[in-house]
Design a protein around this motif. Structure first.
Motif: not given
Length: 183
Positions: A109-114, A120-128
């Motif tokens: 099941s997918v965690l609900i993320l933005s 930057k390269e290789g660095d990703i941010l999501f909001a829940l």
């Protein structure tokens, strides 16, 4: 307390035409740590997940932390940092998200993320999103496996699967208790 690693596997698409994947074994360590939340503010407890895939010289670090910015409509943020020097596929172009699963090979099941934000390269941010807080916490608590689906810059797909185990369960419960969300 000594750290105990759990199982992890990197699945890499062999070619864009074939639906075959090559597997690379690895390990994951779960822990909590205090992180800075800004000048003049007390540190806050965060959940840190460190995955190592030795044959690919890849390490992936995840940091799940409580959102302390009342103006930002998110309960937590999830930062994923890929480090894969010399990777033959040109780095990570896109991270599709994170799934919670009952077994390593299950769909999950997918965690609900933005939508992902590339820091930057290789660095990703999501909001829940705070509207999905209960569902995301339930998945973190109840599912024993997680995976992150991503694309390399050359278009090939990869999936990083990792086990929670008892150390992950303990770290999640400790973080949730510190955040006032049960434990």
């Amino acid at each position: 307390m000594p750290t105990v690693s759990q199982a992890a596997t990197l699945y890499e698409e062999k070619s864009r035409r074939a639906q075959q994947f090559q597997n690379f074994p690895g390990s994951v360590v779960w822990r909590t740590e205090n992180v800075s939340v800004g000048p003049g503010r007390a540190p806050d407890l965060a959940l840190r997940i460190e995955v190592e895939i030795p044959d690919r010289k890849m390490s992936v670090s995840l940091l799940l932390r409580r959102n302390m910015d009342a103006s930002f409509p998110a309960s937590h943020t999830l930062e994923i940092q890929f480090n894969s020097p010399g990777d033959p596929f040109g780095g990570i172009s896109n991270v599709r998200g994170m799934r919670a699963k009952n077994a390593e090979a299950a769909n999950g099941s997918v965690l609900i993320l933005s939508e992902p934000e590339k820091i930057k390269e290789g660095d990703i941010l999501f909001a829940l999103p705070d509207t999905q807080l209960e569902q995301n916490i339930q998945l973190l608590r109840e599912r024993p496996w997680f995976d992150i689906a991503f694309f390399y810059n050359n278009g090939r797909r990869g999936v990083l699967a990792f086990e929670k185990g008892t150390p992950g369960e303990r770290a999640i419960n400790d973080a949730l208790a510190a955040w006032g969300q049960g434990g």
